[in-house]
Each structure stands twice: as C-alpha cells, then as structure tokens.
Design a protein around this motif. Structure first.
Motif, mmCIF file in Angstrom:
data_model
loop_
_atom_site.group_PDB
_atom_site.id
_atom_site.type_symbol
_atom_site.label_atom_id
_atom_site.label_comp_id
_atom_site.label_asym_id
_atom_site.label_seq_id
_atom_site.Cartn_x
_atom_site.Cartn_y
_atom_site.Cartn_z
ATOM 1 N N UNK A 94 -4.033 11.141 -6.328
ATOM 2 C CA UNK A 94 -4.356 9.796 -5.856
ATOM 3 C C UNK A 94 -5.732 9.447 -6.399
ATOM 4 N N UNK A 95 -5.838 8.299 -7.054
ATOM 5 C CA UNK A 95 -7.104 7.847 -7.627
ATOM 6 C C UNK A 95 -7.634 6.714 -6.756
ATOM 7 N N UNK A 135 0.852 -1.191 0.000
ATOM 8 C CA UNK A 135 0.000 0.000 0.000
ATOM 9 C C UNK A 135 0.881 1.232 0.000
ATOM 10 N N UNK A 136 0.469 2.254 -0.768
ATOM 11 C CA UNK A 136 1.205 3.521 -0.792
ATOM 12 C C UNK A 136 0.928 4.295 0.487
ATOM 13 N N UNK A 137 1.712 5.339 0.723
ATOM 14 C CA UNK A 137 1.550 6.151 1.928
ATOM 15 C C UNK A 137 0.291 6.996 1.861
ATOM 16 N N UNK A 138 -0.039 7.612 2.961
ATOM 17 C CA UNK A 138 -1.248 8.419 3.084
ATOM 18 C C UNK A 138 -1.169 9.695 2.245
ATOM 19 N N UNK A 139 -2.331 10.326 2.071
ATOM 20 C CA UNK A 139 -2.444 11.561 1.292
ATOM 21 C C UNK A 139 -1.665 12.692 1.953
ATOM 22 N N UNK A 140 -0.914 13.416 1.141
ATOM 23 C CA UNK A 140 -0.227 14.611 1.603
ATOM 24 C C UNK A 140 -1.175 15.803 1.450
ATOM 25 N N UNK A 141 -0.806 16.907 2.034
ATOM 26 C CA UNK A 141 -1.661 18.098 2.026
ATOM 27 C C UNK A 141 -1.873 18.635 0.602
ATOM 28 N N UNK A 142 -0.845 18.565 -0.229
ATOM 29 C CA UNK A 142 -0.921 19.164 -1.556
ATOM 30 C C UNK A 142 -1.306 18.165 -2.646
ATOM 31 N N UNK A 143 -1.801 16.995 -2.281
ATOM 32 C CA UNK A 143 -2.214 16.007 -3.267
ATOM 33 C C UNK A 143 -3.721 16.061 -3.479
ATOM 34 N N UNK A 144 -4.119 15.813 -4.707
ATOM 35 C CA UNK A 144 -5.527 15.786 -5.065
ATOM 36 C C UNK A 144 -6.007 14.339 -5.049
ATOM 37 N N UNK A 145 -7.152 14.082 -4.425
ATOM 38 C CA UNK A 145 -7.731 12.736 -4.388
ATOM 39 C C UNK A 145 -8.955 12.718 -5.287
ATOM 40 N N UNK A 150 -1.641 17.123 -17.333
ATOM 41 C CA UNK A 150 -0.206 17.336 -17.162
ATOM 42 C C UNK A 150 0.330 16.886 -15.820
ATOM 43 N N UNK A 151 -0.394 16.005 -15.145
ATOM 44 C CA UNK A 151 0.069 15.500 -13.858
ATOM 45 C C UNK A 151 1.169 14.478 -14.108
ATOM 46 N N UNK A 152 2.310 14.695 -13.448
ATOM 47 C CA UNK A 152 3.459 13.832 -13.695
ATOM 48 C C UNK A 152 3.392 12.520 -12.930
ATOM 49 N N UNK A 153 2.747 12.520 -11.746
ATOM 50 C CA UNK A 153 2.684 11.300 -10.940
ATOM 51 C C UNK A 153 1.292 11.128 -10.350
ATOM 52 N N UNK A 154 0.832 9.881 -10.356
ATOM 53 C CA UNK A 154 -0.424 9.560 -9.682
ATOM 54 C C UNK A 154 -0.308 8.169 -9.078
ATOM 55 N N UNK A 155 -1.109 7.915 -8.049
ATOM 56 C CA UNK A 155 -1.158 6.616 -7.384
ATOM 57 C C UNK A 155 -2.579 6.095 -7.414
ATOM 58 N N UNK A 156 -2.710 4.778 -7.438
ATOM 59 C CA UNK A 156 -4.004 4.134 -7.296
ATOM 60 C C UNK A 156 -4.121 3.659 -5.853
ATOM 61 N N UNK A 157 -5.137 4.138 -5.146
ATOM 62 C CA UNK A 157 -5.307 3.784 -3.741
ATOM 63 C C UNK A 157 -5.872 2.380 -3.638
ATOM 64 N N UNK A 158 -5.409 1.660 -2.593
ATOM 65 C CA UNK A 158 -5.910 0.310 -2.335
ATOM 66 C C UNK A 158 -5.784 0.016 -0.846
ATOM 67 N N UNK A 159 -6.383 -1.062 -0.435
ATOM 68 C CA UNK A 159 -6.339 -1.483 0.962
ATOM 69 C C UNK A 159 -5.382 -2.657 1.061
ATOM 70 N N UNK A 182 -9.010 19.480 -12.388
ATOM 71 C CA UNK A 182 -7.668 19.139 -11.905
ATOM 72 C C UNK A 182 -6.752 20.347 -12.038
ATOM 73 N N UNK A 183 -6.795 21.008 -13.171
ATOM 74 C CA UNK A 183 -5.977 22.202 -13.371
ATOM 75 C C UNK A 183 -6.372 23.314 -12.399
ATOM 76 N N UNK A 184 -7.654 23.415 -12.069
ATOM 77 C CA UNK A 184 -8.101 24.412 -11.105
ATOM 78 C C UNK A 184 -7.581 24.118 -9.699
ATOM 79 N N UNK A 185 -7.464 22.843 -9.350
ATOM 80 C CA UNK A 185 -6.977 22.476 -8.024
ATOM 81 C C UNK A 185 -5.463 22.610 -7.921
ATOM 82 N N UNK A 186 -4.751 22.105 -8.922
ATOM 83 C CA UNK A 186 -3.286 22.093 -8.872
ATOM 84 C C UNK A 186 -2.645 23.359 -9.433
#
Length: 143
Positions: A106-107, A51-61, A129-138, A88-92
């Motif tokens: 994070x998706x 599992x990836x780490x938790x959401x950071x403050x500046x990440x979009x879910x 134009x997002x360079x990195x994204x993660x897929x959330x899982x349990x 997405x562009x409005x948020x980032x």
C-alpha cells in the motif's frame, strides 16, 4: 393543630442517573479512541469517492511525505529511493518464495508530495516483483 415537619436526610444518592452519565462518557471516549488510525507519520492523503480496504497484517505500507521522504510501515527512519527495492524484498522475502496472495503493498502519498516521487516509488515496487499494490486515499470530495 400542630403539624410536624418531617426532616428527610439526603443520605441516598440516586445511582441510575449517575450510571447513565458515566456510561455515556465511557462510550464517547471509546468511540473517539477507536476511530483514529494509528500511523506513525501524519500525511494528508488525496481524496477519492471510493476507498480500498484497510491494511492487512502481511501488507507493506510505504509512506511518502510532503518533502518526498519515503518511510516503510511505521518506521520513523526515511529510506533512500535507491535502497527501497532491497528494503521491500527484505520485508516481503525473496521474490520466488512469496505467496502471491500476500504479495501486496500500500502506497500512502501525501497530497502535497511530488507526483514524480510517488511514480519512482511505484517503479521500485514493480522492480521488487510485487504483483499488486494500492494507492491509499481518504474517502470524500477533493478540496
């Protein structure tokens, strides 16, 4: 011979056991309250052994539910797939002004969601134009 019965009054309450019980109750409720993640939408995430780490403050879910509706962060309003790139562009912020380290998404796709909808969300993230994204899982084994 006359014996006197001493009458003890029970005016004193033992505080040590009382404090022990109250502290155990407080610890129990604190543990249960902090272990639950606060998310606006309940989705059943797919399971994985890592599992990836938790959401950071500046990440979009971005959340995709079972019906294929798309939500940004903790917003309760569904976003149409066509307008997702603009949101997405409005948020980032504009793509050229973004810090590469803060350019993350994070998706969270429900396990019962259509795979095609999740792929379209990934395409919209790439188009923004997002360079990195993660897929959330349990973490755990699949059912």
């Amino acid at each position: 011979m006359k014996f006197r019965k001493s009458q003890k009054s029970f005016n004193n309450i033992e505080l040590a056991p009382l404090i022990d019980v109250i502290s155990f109750i407080v610890i129990y409720f604190l543990m249960n309250a902090t272990l639950e993640k606060n998310t606006a939408l309940k989705v059943e995430l797919p399971r994985s052994s890592s599992v990836a780490k938790e959401k950071q403050k500046d990440e979009l879910v971005i959340t995709v539910d079972k019906q294929g509706k798309i939500y940004l962060d903790q917003n309760s309003e569904a976003v149409p797939l066509e307008g997702l790139t603009e949101k997405i562009n409005g948020f980032l912020g504009p793509e050229k002004e973004r810090d590469p380290k803060k350019n993350k998404v994070i998706i969270r796709g429900d396990g019962g969601a259509s795979y095609q909808v999740v792929v379209k969300v990934i395409d919209a993230v790439n188009a923004a134009g997002v360079s990195r994204f993660n897929l959330a899982m349990v973490k755990g084994t699949s059912k």
